[in-house]
Design a protein around this motif. Sequence first.
Motif, PDB file in Angstrom:
ATOM      1  N   ILE A  79       0.181  -1.539   0.140  1.00  0.00           N
ATOM      2  CA  ILE A  79      -0.185   0.010  -0.209  1.00  0.00           C
ATOM      3  C   ILE A  79       0.703   0.915  -0.051  1.00  0.00           C
ATOM      4  CG2 ILE A  79      -1.573   1.158   0.932  1.00  0.00           C
ATOM      5  CD1 ILE A  79      -2.068  -1.202   2.782  1.00  0.00           C
ATOM      6  N   ARG A  80       0.379   1.940  -0.674  1.00  0.00           N
ATOM      7  CA  ARG A  80       1.514   3.395  -0.426  1.00  0.00           C
ATOM      8  C   ARG A  80       0.682   4.649  -0.756  1.00  0.00           C
ATOM      9  NH1 ARG A  80       6.540   3.525  -3.490  1.00  0.00           N
ATOM     10  NH2 ARG A  80       7.330   1.807  -3.290  1.00  0.00           N
ATOM     11  N   ARG A  89      -5.176   6.370  -0.993  1.00  0.00           N
ATOM     12  CA  ARG A  89      -3.478   4.990  -1.293  1.00  0.00           C
ATOM     13  C   ARG A  89      -3.720   4.580  -2.611  1.00  0.00           C
ATOM     14  NH1 ARG A  89      -3.486   8.304   2.315  1.00  0.00           N
ATOM     15  NH2 ARG A  89      -2.810   7.806   4.613  1.00  0.00           N
ATOM     16  N   LEU A  90      -2.833   3.923  -2.437  1.00  0.00           N
ATOM     17  CA  LEU A  90      -2.730   2.687  -3.876  1.00  0.00           C
ATOM     18  C   LEU A  90      -2.537   1.741  -3.364  1.00  0.00           C
ATOM     19  CD1 LEU A  90      -0.827   5.275  -6.099  1.00  0.00           C
ATOM     20  CD2 LEU A  90      -2.719   5.452  -6.057  1.00  0.00           C
ATOM     21  N   PHE A  91      -3.115   0.730  -3.162  1.00  0.00           N
ATOM     22  CA  PHE A  91      -3.559  -0.769  -3.018  1.00  0.00           C
ATOM     23  C   PHE A  91      -2.662  -2.168  -4.432  1.00  0.00           C
ATOM     24  CE2 PHE A  91      -5.834   1.327  -0.037  1.00  0.00           C
ATOM     25  CZ  PHE A  91      -5.962   0.198   0.925  1.00  0.00           C
ATOM     26  N   TYR A  92      -1.666  -2.192  -4.155  1.00  0.00           N
ATOM     27  CA  TYR A  92      -1.404  -3.254  -5.384  1.00  0.00           C
ATOM     28  C   TYR A  92      -0.948  -4.789  -5.249  1.00  0.00           C
ATOM     29  CZ  TYR A  92       0.777   0.796  -6.792  1.00  0.00           C
ATOM     30  OH  TYR A  92       1.233   2.280  -8.271  1.00  0.00           O
ATOM     31  N   GLY A  93      -2.573  -5.410  -5.687  1.00  0.00           N
ATOM     32  CA  GLY A  93      -2.409  -6.841  -5.401  1.00  0.00           C
ATOM     33  C   GLY A  93      -1.952  -7.491  -6.257  1.00  0.00           C
ATOM     34  N   GLN A 139      -3.927  -2.539  -9.526  1.00  0.00           N
ATOM     35  CA  GLN A 139      -3.747  -1.576  -8.742  1.00  0.00           C
ATOM     36  C   GLN A 139      -4.890  -0.688  -8.321  1.00  0.00           C
ATOM     37  OE1 GLN A 139      -3.125   2.899 -10.113  1.00  0.00           O
ATOM     38  NE2 GLN A 139      -0.973   2.208  -8.921  1.00  0.00           N
ATOM     39  N   VAL A 140      -5.498  -0.139  -7.154  1.00  0.00           N
ATOM     40  CA  VAL A 140      -6.945   0.326  -7.202  1.00  0.00           C
ATOM     41  C   VAL A 140      -6.478   1.346  -5.722  1.00  0.00           C
ATOM     42  CG1 VAL A 140      -9.330  -0.783  -4.846  1.00  0.00           C
ATOM     43  CG2 VAL A 140      -7.381  -1.867  -6.058  1.00  0.00           C
ATOM     44  N   THR A 176       4.021   2.250  -8.357  1.00  0.00           N
ATOM     45  CA  THR A 176       4.145   3.639  -8.431  1.00  0.00           C
ATOM     46  C   THR A 176       3.487   4.320  -7.415  1.00  0.00           C
ATOM     47  OG1 THR A 176       2.492   4.700 -10.026  1.00  0.00           O
ATOM     48  CG2 THR A 176       4.215   3.884 -11.463  1.00  0.00           C
ATOM     49  N   GLY A 177       4.068   5.884  -7.248  1.00  0.00           N
ATOM     50  CA  GLY A 177       2.820   6.636  -6.060  1.00  0.00           C
ATOM     51  C   GLY A 177       4.160   6.746  -5.094  1.00  0.00           C
ATOM     52  N   GLY A 178       3.569   7.157  -4.325  1.00  0.00           N
ATOM     53  CA  GLY A 178       3.895   7.571  -3.157  1.00  0.00           C
ATOM     54  C   GLY A 178       5.311   6.866  -2.078  1.00  0.00           C
ATOM     55  N   PRO A 179       5.319   6.962  -0.742  1.00  0.00           N
ATOM     56  CA  PRO A 179       5.466   6.406   0.246  1.00  0.00           C
ATOM     57  C   PRO A 179       5.216   5.220   0.316  1.00  0.00           C
ATOM     58  CG  PRO A 179       5.653   8.937   1.148  1.00  0.00           C
ATOM     59  CD  PRO A 179       5.336   8.758  -0.141  1.00  0.00           C
TER      60      PRO A 179
END
Length: 104
Positions: A49-50, A59-63, A73-74, A93-96
């Motif tokens: 999660i970013r 937040r960007l969730f990656y699964g 990407q959700v 991609t994304g932030g921290p």
Amino acid sequence: MADTHLCDPLGRAITLHDSTWYGHILKGHPEVGRARPFVELAIQSPQEIRQSRSDPDCRLFYGTGPRPGLLMQVVVDVRRGLVKTAHFAKRITGGPVEWLLPNP
């Protein structure tokens, strides 16, 4: 299909509304038509999660995706507890990083 109520690994309640699924996600990303289970799994059991770089509430969730080399990407508004959009991605991609799947 009804709205789906999910919980992420940080204990946040997140809803995937049917109106978002049919009215936004499938219209803008028709390739994810059969991937709703991947969207739900990306929220419940993400790899990562970013934080969003463009919206502090998102937040960007990656699964996992439907095949190797393809991620789900959700984008979730965690303040409001709802899915905004979802699509396939080839890289993260994304932030921290906010949360990372622990290694066994």
